[in-house]
Write a protein that holds these residues in place. Structure first.
Motif, mmCIF file in Angstrom:
data_model
loop_
_atom_site.group_PDB
_atom_site.id
_atom_site.type_symbol
_atom_site.label_atom_id
_atom_site.label_comp_id
_atom_site.label_asym_id
_atom_site.label_seq_id
_atom_site.Cartn_x
_atom_site.Cartn_y
_atom_site.Cartn_z
ATOM 1 N N ARG A 5 0.893 -1.188 -0.029
ATOM 2 C CA ARG A 5 0.125 0.151 0.025
ATOM 3 C C ARG A 5 1.010 1.205 0.010
ATOM 4 N NH1 ARG A 5 -4.767 0.513 2.722
ATOM 5 N NH2 ARG A 5 -5.482 -1.318 1.320
ATOM 6 N N ALA A 6 0.606 2.149 -0.840
ATOM 7 C CA ALA A 6 1.411 3.392 -0.769
ATOM 8 C C ALA A 6 0.353 4.557 -0.953
ATOM 9 C CB ALA A 6 2.391 3.432 -1.998
ATOM 10 N N ALA A 7 0.399 5.322 -0.034
ATOM 11 C CA ALA A 7 -0.575 6.640 0.210
ATOM 12 C C ALA A 7 0.118 8.035 0.551
ATOM 13 C CB ALA A 7 -1.738 6.095 1.103
ATOM 14 N N GLY A 8 -0.455 8.969 0.130
ATOM 15 C CA GLY A 8 -0.116 10.243 0.412
ATOM 16 C C GLY A 8 -0.518 11.371 -0.248
ATOM 17 N N MET A 9 0.175 12.461 -0.287
ATOM 18 C CA MET A 9 -0.283 13.641 -0.958
ATOM 19 C C MET A 9 -1.454 14.413 -0.276
ATOM 20 S SD MET A 9 0.457 11.776 -4.559
ATOM 21 C CE MET A 9 -0.775 10.923 -4.638
ATOM 22 N N GLY A 10 -1.599 15.612 -0.585
ATOM 23 C CA GLY A 10 -2.442 16.608 -0.053
ATOM 24 C C GLY A 10 -3.013 17.258 -0.940
ATOM 25 N N GLU A 11 -4.386 17.398 -0.993
ATOM 26 C CA GLU A 11 -5.249 18.322 -1.755
ATOM 27 C C GLU A 11 -6.368 18.969 -1.101
ATOM 28 O OE1 GLU A 11 -7.795 17.249 -5.754
ATOM 29 O OE2 GLU A 11 -5.787 16.471 -5.918
ATOM 30 N N LEU A 12 -6.020 20.269 -0.904
ATOM 31 C CA LEU A 12 -6.751 20.919 -0.320
ATOM 32 C C LEU A 12 -7.798 21.665 -1.199
ATOM 33 C CD1 LEU A 12 -6.842 21.901 2.848
ATOM 34 C CD2 LEU A 12 -6.101 24.211 1.991
ATOM 35 N N GLY A 13 -8.989 21.051 -1.297
ATOM 36 C CA GLY A 13 -9.966 21.422 -2.383
ATOM 37 C C GLY A 13 -11.511 20.980 -2.108
ATOM 38 N N GLY A 14 -11.836 20.915 -0.687
ATOM 39 C CA GLY A 14 -13.299 20.512 -0.694
ATOM 40 C C GLY A 14 -13.433 19.004 -0.522
ATOM 41 N N TYR A 15 -14.714 18.775 -0.972
ATOM 42 C CA TYR A 15 -15.201 17.333 -0.424
ATOM 43 C C TYR A 15 -15.185 16.418 -1.845
ATOM 44 C CZ TYR A 15 -16.347 18.889 4.205
ATOM 45 O OH TYR A 15 -16.217 19.517 5.529
ATOM 46 N N ASP A 16 -14.553 16.896 -2.743
ATOM 47 C CA ASP A 16 -14.555 16.058 -4.166
ATOM 48 C C ASP A 16 -13.797 14.699 -3.894
ATOM 49 O OD1 ASP A 16 -14.597 15.302 -6.768
ATOM 50 O OD2 ASP A 16 -12.496 16.003 -6.918
ATOM 51 N N LEU A 17 -14.315 13.655 -4.247
ATOM 52 C CA LEU A 17 -13.772 12.383 -3.970
ATOM 53 C C LEU A 17 -13.095 11.467 -5.402
ATOM 54 C CD1 LEU A 17 -15.866 10.594 -0.955
ATOM 55 C CD2 LEU A 17 -13.051 10.943 -1.114
ATOM 56 N N SER A 18 -13.379 12.249 -6.271
ATOM 57 C CA SER A 18 -12.895 11.762 -7.614
ATOM 58 C C SER A 18 -11.377 11.306 -7.439
ATOM 59 C CB SER A 18 -13.002 12.538 -8.645
ATOM 60 O OG SER A 18 -12.578 13.793 -8.550
ATOM 61 N N THR A 19 -10.999 10.284 -8.148
ATOM 62 C CA THR A 19 -9.429 10.021 -8.294
ATOM 63 C C THR A 19 -8.855 10.518 -9.400
ATOM 64 O OG1 THR A 19 -10.166 7.891 -9.489
ATOM 65 C CG2 THR A 19 -9.891 7.629 -7.175
ATOM 66 N N ASP A 20 -7.564 10.999 -9.248
ATOM 67 C CA ASP A 20 -6.877 11.676 -10.319
ATOM 68 C C ASP A 20 -5.857 10.690 -11.121
ATOM 69 O OD1 ASP A 20 -5.143 13.240 -11.911
ATOM 70 O OD2 ASP A 20 -5.360 14.774 -10.596
ATOM 71 N N PRO A 21 -5.832 10.517 -12.143
ATOM 72 C CA PRO A 21 -4.944 9.338 -12.778
ATOM 73 C C PRO A 21 -3.563 9.980 -12.913
ATOM 74 C CG PRO A 21 -6.664 9.818 -14.383
ATOM 75 C CD PRO A 21 -7.025 10.761 -13.303
ATOM 76 N N GLN A 22 -3.306 11.188 -12.693
ATOM 77 C CA GLN A 22 -1.885 11.667 -12.478
ATOM 78 C C GLN A 22 -1.407 11.467 -11.090
ATOM 79 O OE1 GLN A 22 -1.889 15.942 -13.387
ATOM 80 N NE2 GLN A 22 -1.158 15.550 -15.346
ATOM 81 N N GLN A 23 -2.304 11.659 -10.041
ATOM 82 C CA GLN A 23 -1.733 11.244 -8.713
ATOM 83 C C GLN A 23 -1.559 9.679 -8.744
ATOM 84 O OE1 GLN A 23 -0.860 14.247 -7.722
ATOM 85 N NE2 GLN A 23 -2.172 14.788 -6.165
ATOM 86 N N ARG A 24 -2.327 8.984 -9.187
ATOM 87 C CA ARG A 24 -2.090 7.622 -9.384
ATOM 88 C C ARG A 24 -0.880 7.053 -9.717
ATOM 89 N NH1 ARG A 24 -1.704 3.709 -13.034
ATOM 90 N NH2 ARG A 24 -2.539 1.778 -12.756
ATOM 91 N N ASP A 25 -0.413 7.650 -11.053
ATOM 92 C CA ASP A 25 0.749 7.632 -11.926
ATOM 93 C C ASP A 25 1.898 7.918 -10.808
ATOM 94 O OD1 ASP A 25 -0.687 6.465 -13.736
ATOM 95 O OD2 ASP A 25 -0.402 8.416 -15.158
ATOM 96 N N MET A 26 1.778 9.029 -9.903
ATOM 97 C CA MET A 26 2.709 9.546 -8.993
ATOM 98 C C MET A 26 3.179 8.641 -8.028
ATOM 99 S SD MET A 26 2.841 12.822 -6.799
ATOM 100 C CE MET A 26 4.235 13.020 -5.577
#
Length: 422
Positions: free
Chosen positions: A311-332
């Protein structure tokens, strides 16, 4: 006493356990179909009391602004037309200095080490297993000399609490964890924290649910709490779907969604969601045999071995309650894992996930009483919910029973934000 616990994440489940153990009649309510399906589901896996510290750190304002402007950044700021967001942000910035970092880290360390001890006791008492628990420590890895200097600052705070640590060179890191021998990630050094552990918070929540349900604790899943009712100086019930649920006392353990529910009661809880991402990668037969969890300080990514998965987890996105996944963040995240473990993982079967971490601007959680005498908070755990869940839940149960908690509560209650007890 009848107690209603709002929220069935790892914090709500641990709260239910300690209240049940005290002999209360407990009901747990959650909008999801089962326990641990929001922030607790894709948690990094680290039980990291030695590593626990605030997101508000020296240099973070500049770093966050700089990284927000770069592609595939581990930190993003998405401005909203939301006074709550901007108020939180101003408070967070005010804590990004050396003295506040030291004070807040010590507070978080205090509750986090207590919590790991509570977890171990709970697991023994309840006979829980099957959540991929192992206690092999954490390596906080620094890629640059500047990051290594922040590690030295963290180590000084650990010394004040008598917590074991070692500052390692790159060669010593490879000697400690041979599975890193093929890494391409640069390492300037690392902080080795041998007292820390790892485990799957979702599996733990499910195991605790089975244990409690078999002993009479009531669970209402697929049930959304929409309002807390009150009369005079007391909470009188909650509206949950078409039901009105009534109890003698209420505990709010709703993560990032707690402020919305509490605001009509005059409680301004300074908790805001920091969106995080995770990936889960199956380990192949020739996969990396590592047990020590890694925290890549540069990318703010933690990597844990959870049974046959990484399991790898991290990053911080301060932008409200949106729960969509971002392919760029997955790739990172995939790229970060590849840098440390380039072989032996099945990157063709990656599970992606995003969740909301309930962050306070200073770091420590908000625990205990409110000005409503039968309403209690177990909120604001940030990215340390799994690490702190058992300790904060034991504290809340103690306060509800009129017992003094086993640790100093300075800086852990709502009083630092003007939420005064009745």
């Amino acid at each position: 006493m009848q107690v209603l616990v709002l929220g069935a994440g790892v914090v709500g489940m641990a709260t239910a356990y300690y209240l049940w153990r005290d002999g209360h009649e407990v009901t747990v309510v959650d909008r999801q179909a089962g326990p641990g399906l929001e922030a607790s589901y894709g948690n990094a896996g680290g039980l990291c009391p030695s590593f626990a510290g605030p997101w508000a750190a020296p240099g973070m304002v500049t770093k966050a602004l700089r990284l927000s402007l770069t592609p595939r950044s581990p930190i993003r700021f998405r401005p909203q037309a939301d006074l709550h967001q901007w108020t939180w942000l101003v408070r967070w910035m005010a804590n990004c200095n050396v003295e506040s970092f030291r004070r807040n880290k010590l507070r978080m360390q205090r509750v986090a080490h207590y919590s790991l001890a509570c977890l171990r006791t709970l697991v023994d008492e309840a006979g829980l297993d099957g959540f991929d628990f192992h206690s092999d420590g954490v390596l906080q890895v620094f890629r640059t000399p500047e990051e290594l200097e922040l590690g030295r600052l963290s180590a000084r705070a650990l010394e004040e609490l008598g917590i074991a640590w070692r500052l390692l060179s790159a060669g010593e890191v490879d000697a400690l964890e041979p599975a890193l021998a093929q890494r391409s990630a640069p390492i300037a050094g690392a902080l080795h924290l041998p007292a820390d552990a790892s485990g799957d918070s979702h599996k733990f929540s499910k195991a605790l649910h089975q244990h409690l349900a078999a002993r009479g604790v009531r669970f209402l899943f697929d049930t959304t709490v929409t309002a807390i009712a009150h009369e005079a100086d007391s909470v009188t019930g909650v509206q949950a779907g078409s039901q009105r649920l009534v109890a003698d006392a209420y505990v709010v353990a709703l993560g990032s969604f707690a402020p919305r529910l509490l605001r009509p009661l005059g409680i301004q809880l300074p908790v805001y969601p920091l969106k995080g991402y995770s990936i889960t990668v199956p380990v192949q037969d020739d996969g990396p045999d590592f047990q020590t969890a890694l925290m890549d300080e540069h990318n703010k990514v933690m990597i844990s071995r959870l049974g046959g998965r990484v399991r790898a987890a991290g990053m911080g996105e301060l932008g409200g309650y949106d729960l969509s996944t971002d392919p760029q963040q997955r790739d990172m995240l995939v790229n970060v894992v590849r840098e440390f473990f380039p072989t032996g993982l099945d990157f063709d079967r990656v599970e992606s996930w995003a969740g909301l971490r309930p962050m306070t601007p200073d770091g420590p959680p908000v625990l205990g009483r409110t000005h409503w005498p039968n309403l209690f908070l177990n909120s604001g755990h940030g990215s340390n919910g799994w690490t702190q869940a058992c300790g904060t839940s034991r504290i809340v149960a103690d306060l509800m029973a009129g017992r003094s908690p086993a640790i100093d509560m300075d800086g852990l209650t709502g009083e630092r934000f003007g939420i005064t007890p009745a």
